[in-house]
Write an enzyme that holds these catalytic residues in place. Structure first.
Site, PDB file in Angstrom:
ATOM      1  CD  GLU A   1      -3.038  -0.956   2.106  1.00 37.39           C
ATOM      2  OE1 GLU A   1      -3.823  -0.050   2.498  1.00 37.39           O
ATOM      3  OE2 GLU A   1      -3.240  -1.864   2.779  1.00 37.39           O
TER       4      GLU A   1
ATOM      5  CG  HIS B   1       7.222 -29.063   4.768  1.00 34.25           C
ATOM      6  ND1 HIS B   1       7.686 -30.257   5.215  1.00 34.25           N
ATOM      7  CD2 HIS B   1       7.602 -28.191   6.046  1.00 34.25           C
ATOM      8  CE1 HIS B   1       8.115 -30.138   6.568  1.00 34.25           C
ATOM      9  NE2 HIS B   1       8.199 -29.020   7.132  1.00 34.25           N
TER      10      HIS B   1
ATOM     11  CE  LYS C   1     -12.253  -0.179   0.604  1.00 33.45           C
ATOM     12  NZ  LYS C   1     -11.683   0.425   2.072  1.00 33.45           N
TER      13      LYS C   1
HETATM   14  C1  F6R Z   1      -5.981   1.800   3.749  1.00 27.69           C
HETATM   15  C2  F6R Z   1      -6.152   0.281   4.190  1.00 27.69           C
HETATM   16  C3  F6R Z   1      -6.883  -0.629   3.528  1.00 27.69           C
HETATM   17  C4  F6R Z   1      -8.178  -0.589   4.338  1.00 27.69           C
HETATM   18  C5  F6R Z   1      -9.238  -1.687   3.747  1.00 27.69           C
HETATM   19  C6  F6R Z   1     -10.534  -1.884   4.559  1.00 27.69           C
HETATM   20  O1  F6R Z   1      -5.297   2.512   4.657  1.00 27.69           O
HETATM   21  O2  F6R Z   1      -5.198  -0.172   4.875  1.00 27.69           O
HETATM   22  O3  F6R Z   1      -6.478  -1.907   3.538  1.00 27.69           O
HETATM   23  O4  F6R Z   1      -7.887  -0.923   5.573  1.00 27.69           O
HETATM   24  O5  F6R Z   1      -9.441  -1.260   2.614  1.00 27.69           O
HETATM   25  O6  F6R Z   1     -11.030  -0.561   4.902  1.00 27.69           O
HETATM   26  P1  F6R Z   1     -11.620  -0.499   6.263  1.00 27.69           P
HETATM   27  O7  F6R Z   1     -10.472  -0.371   7.175  1.00 27.69           O
HETATM   28  O8  F6R Z   1     -11.822   1.056   6.315  1.00 27.69           O
HETATM   29  O9  F6R Z   1     -12.413  -1.311   6.810  1.00 27.69           O
END
Ligand code: F6R
Length: 359
Positions: free
Chosen positions: A242, A258, A350
């Site tokens: 990330e 393994h 998203k």
């Molecule tokens: C962003 C991050 C992502 C979010 C993931 C889930 O900084 O680390 O991995 O954590 O997309 O989103 P949340 O944490 O808001 O449920």
């Protein structure tokens, strides 16, 4: 750690101007306040109490930067837990989840659809639920469930201490694990490490910068030596993904002996891989032996770097490597010239999915 890095490489990690230019969202500062964040999270949790409950299993549901706290908690507590703890990253729950399950729904934003779906299923199964978010839909639907509120305005992965602390403290408050007294050691060690790995500490004395130079242009294969570090290894991978927008790969001893080890038999010289061994003084003696054998087998095929935990208590040891990995991933982002905070592809997915109604 080998040292073919040199501070005259470009871009130079010793040039603060370079870091500031790339780090538009100030991820360096957000990461460097980890010790204060732990203190704040401990004080926010305070002396919260829970009604009595003796679960037969614990499930922590979440994704990405929210789920990782579950893995780290699992690594920390595995020797103490007398019931299984499972971290779940999916929409649907396995059928063993029942009213006797202690279920944590963890989403920093509170809007992650997989977590919302899992939480709705857990509610339908009458599991005992605890909700952790900074708001969002999760808060709206929490109803009578215990709700733990997180401070808002952070990238979820930078909120790690705020998520991890209440998870551990909740299990303590429910008397599922004993109350720990090693937070202070972790906090003090992190303050030391903050200086060591600081952008102000020049490369020759800064192991996080050195490793970033060494991993630039390579695919890091992160091998964890002990279950205490399984969650940490995943944190390294996901932070490199990330923050640095780079691939990274995780595997674990002894399992990698393994299967994974066979890939090295064919690959004579894999120039663009670099192995990073995450090591801990508490690792099993047989694992020590296995690591020696691994080095004999693959030492002339790849560069191998070792990073050891620091500190005495488990918490300090875990946090020392989380902090190292977080800083390393930021330095790698600078070397690749990418803004560590930006996560456009994650947001794109998203947003696109958000346009399709969930059934
Ligand atoms: C962003 C991050 C992502 C979010 C993931 C889930 O900084 O680390 O991995 O954590 O997309 O989103 P949340 O944490 O808001 O449920």
């Amino acid at each position: 750690m080998s040292c073919e890095f040199c501070s005259h490489q470009t871009p130079s990690l010793d040039d603060l101007g370079v870091i500031t230019k790339v780090d538009k969202g100030d991820m360096f500062s957000l990461t460097q306040k980890m010790p204060e964040d732990i203190e704040q999270a401990l004080s926010d949790f305070g002396t919260r109490t829970f009604s009595r409950f003796s679960p037969v299993n614990i499930v922590i549901a979440g994704m990405g930067g929210s789920a990782i706290s579950g893995d780290i908690a699992n690594s920390l507590l595995r020797d103490e837990l007398s019931i299984p703890l499972i971290v779940m990253r999916d929409y649907n729950l396995p059928s063993f989840i029942k009213r006797t399950t202690l279920f944590f729904a963890v989403s920093y934003s509170g809007n992650t659809e997989e977590t919302l779906s899992a939480y709705n299923e857990a509610k339908a199964k009458n599991a005992r639920c605890v909700v952790i978010s900074s708001g969002g839909k999760l808060k709206e639907i929490a109803g009578d469930d215990v709700y733990i509120s997180l401070p808002s305005g952070m990238p979820p992965r930078a909120a790690f201490p705020f998520i991890f602390v209440p998870l551990v403290r909740s299990l303590e408050a429910m008397e599922i694990v004993k109350k720990r007294n090693d937070w202070q050691e972790a906090i003090e060690l992190l303050r030391e490490l903050r200086e060591e790995y600081s952008p102000l500490t020049p490369t020759p004395e800064n192991n996080a910068k050195k490793l970033a130079y060494s991993l630039k242009g390579k695919l890091p294969l992160i091998y964890a030596s002990s279950p205490l570090l399984y969650g940490v290894a995943l944190r390294w991978k996901t932070q490199i993904n990330e923050n640095a927008k780079a691939h990274a790969y995780v595997d674990y001893f002894p399992e990698l002996h393994h299967n994974e080890i066979m890939a090295w038999e064919r690959n004579d010289k894999v120039a663009n891989f670099a192995v990073v061994l995450l090591r801990d003084k508490g690792e099993n003696d047989r694992i020590k032996k296995r690591i020696e054998i691994t080095k004999e087998l693959i030492g002339d095929k790849t560069e191998i770097y070792e990073v050891w935990t620091r500190g005495e208590g488990k918490l300090a040891r875990i946090f020392s490597l989380i902090y190292f990995g977080d800083m390393l991933s930021l330095y790698l982002a600078v070397l690749y010239g990418v803004d560590p905070q930006e996560i456009d592809f994650i947001n794109h997915i998203k947003n696109k999915l958000g346009k399709f109604p969930t059934s």
